[in-house]
Design a protein around this motif. Structure first.
Motif, PDB file in Angstrom:
ATOM      1  N   LYS A 102      -3.655 -36.646 -13.721  1.00  0.00           N
ATOM      2  CA  LYS A 102      -4.265 -35.382 -14.125  1.00  0.00           C
ATOM      3  C   LYS A 102      -3.192 -34.315 -14.334  1.00  0.00           C
ATOM      4  CE  LYS A 102      -7.813 -32.093 -12.690  1.00  0.00           C
ATOM      5  NZ  LYS A 102      -8.794 -31.752 -11.648  1.00  0.00           N
ATOM      6  N   MET A 103      -2.235 -34.246 -13.414  1.00  0.00           N
ATOM      7  CA  MET A 103      -1.154 -33.268 -13.546  1.00  0.00           C
ATOM      8  C   MET A 103      -0.320 -33.549 -14.790  1.00  0.00           C
ATOM      9  SD  MET A 103      -0.042 -32.546  -9.535  1.00  0.00           S
ATOM     10  CE  MET A 103       1.450 -33.417  -9.736  1.00  0.00           C
ATOM     11  N   ALA A 104      -0.047 -34.818 -15.066  1.00  0.00           N
ATOM     12  CA  ALA A 104       0.732 -35.188 -16.252  1.00  0.00           C
ATOM     13  C   ALA A 104      -0.018 -34.813 -17.525  1.00  0.00           C
ATOM     14  CB  ALA A 104       1.043 -36.685 -16.235  1.00  0.00           C
ATOM     15  N   ASP A 105      -1.335 -35.050 -17.540  1.00  0.00           N
ATOM     16  CA  ASP A 105      -2.144 -34.679 -18.709  1.00  0.00           C
ATOM     17  C   ASP A 105      -2.129 -33.170 -18.918  1.00  0.00           C
ATOM     18  OD1 ASP A 105      -2.752 -37.323 -19.203  1.00  0.00           O
ATOM     19  OD2 ASP A 105      -4.743 -37.237 -18.256  1.00  0.00           O
ATOM     20  N   GLN A 106      -2.255 -32.398 -17.834  1.00  0.00           N
ATOM     21  CA  GLN A 106      -2.224 -30.947 -17.931  1.00  0.00           C
ATOM     22  C   GLN A 106      -0.868 -30.466 -18.436  1.00  0.00           C
ATOM     23  OE1 GLN A 106      -3.361 -29.823 -13.977  1.00  0.00           O
ATOM     24  NE2 GLN A 106      -5.554 -29.847 -14.447  1.00  0.00           N
ATOM     25  N   GLU A 107       0.184 -31.089 -17.959  1.00  0.00           N
ATOM     26  CA  GLU A 107       1.540 -30.732 -18.395  1.00  0.00           C
ATOM     27  C   GLU A 107       1.709 -31.016 -19.881  1.00  0.00           C
ATOM     28  OE1 GLU A 107       5.442 -29.363 -18.132  1.00  0.00           O
ATOM     29  OE2 GLU A 107       3.949 -29.325 -16.538  1.00  0.00           O
ATOM     30  N   LYS A 108       1.191 -32.166 -20.312  1.00  0.00           N
ATOM     31  CA  LYS A 108       1.293 -32.535 -21.726  1.00  0.00           C
ATOM     32  C   LYS A 108       0.522 -31.537 -22.599  1.00  0.00           C
ATOM     33  CE  LYS A 108      -0.162 -36.695 -22.821  1.00  0.00           C
ATOM     34  NZ  LYS A 108      -0.486 -38.026 -23.338  1.00  0.00           N
ATOM     35  N   GLU A 109      -0.682 -31.152 -22.169  1.00  0.00           N
ATOM     36  CA  GLU A 109      -1.485 -30.183 -22.912  1.00  0.00           C
ATOM     37  C   GLU A 109      -0.763 -28.847 -23.008  1.00  0.00           C
ATOM     38  OE1 GLU A 109      -5.380 -29.832 -21.201  1.00  0.00           O
ATOM     39  OE2 GLU A 109      -5.813 -31.948 -21.481  1.00  0.00           O
ATOM     40  N   THR A 110      -0.129 -28.428 -21.911  1.00  0.00           N
ATOM     41  CA  THR A 110       0.593 -27.163 -21.901  1.00  0.00           C
ATOM     42  C   THR A 110       1.798 -27.220 -22.844  1.00  0.00           C
ATOM     43  OG1 THR A 110      -0.058 -26.797 -19.617  1.00  0.00           O
ATOM     44  CG2 THR A 110       1.788 -25.500 -20.417  1.00  0.00           C
ATOM     45  N   THR A 111       2.496 -28.340 -22.835  1.00  0.00           N
ATOM     46  CA  THR A 111       3.694 -28.507 -23.653  1.00  0.00           C
ATOM     47  C   THR A 111       3.337 -28.588 -25.143  1.00  0.00           C
ATOM     48  OG1 THR A 111       4.754 -29.708 -21.861  1.00  0.00           O
ATOM     49  CG2 THR A 111       5.751 -29.939 -24.034  1.00  0.00           C
ATOM     50  N   LEU A 112       2.261 -29.311 -25.457  1.00  0.00           N
ATOM     51  CA  LEU A 112       1.885 -29.499 -26.861  1.00  0.00           C
ATOM     52  C   LEU A 112       1.106 -28.315 -27.428  1.00  0.00           C
ATOM     53  CD1 LEU A 112       0.849 -33.253 -26.772  1.00  0.00           C
ATOM     54  CD2 LEU A 112       2.994 -32.273 -27.586  1.00  0.00           C
ATOM     55  N   GLY A 113       0.665 -27.436 -26.543  1.00  0.00           N
ATOM     56  CA  GLY A 113       0.023 -26.214 -27.013  1.00  0.00           C
ATOM     57  C   GLY A 113      -1.416 -26.293 -27.012  1.00  0.00           C
TER      58      GLY A 113
END
Length: 113
Positions: A102-113
């Motif tokens: 879940k944390m990795a998915d949130q990080e990816k969403e934040t990074t990709l915008g």
């Protein structure tokens, strides 16, 4: 379980704690104190597994001194034991994996915008 000694434990294990205390504590724990220094690959592997287990447990207690309102010391011991003896296959282990995903998915969403 620890009562008054908790603040002393927090000081000894804290950011500016005493590494000699940590080493002494490990040497007093069952199994580690009697563990000979490694002399070959097999004994080194055993030594490092013990080191990982005990260092991880001590680090968990160090963190617990900051956040002890969430778990009693007895609950922490049980949590550590279960996680080391049942690993990631346990319910707790699966919860950790899901949380990390879940944390990795949130990080990816934040990074990709």
């Amino acid at each position: 379980m620890l009562g008054r000694q908790k603040k002393y434990l927090a000081a000894l294990l804290g950011t500016y704690g005493n590494h000699r205390f940590t080493d002494r504590l490990k040497s007093e724990l069952p199994g580690f104190g009697a563990l000979p220094e490694p002399v070959d690959k097999e004994s080194a592997e055993i030594f490092f597994i013990y080191e990982a287990f005990y260092s991880g447990a001590i680090a968990s207690f160090r963190s617990w001194t900051k956040y002890s309102e969430f778990l009693s010391s007895a609950e922490l011991v049980i949590l550590i034991s279960h996680s080391f003896f049942t690993g990631l296959e346990s319910e707790t282990g699966q919860n950790v994996i899901q949380s990390l995903k879940k944390m990795a998915d949130q990080e990816k969403e934040t990074t990709l915008g």
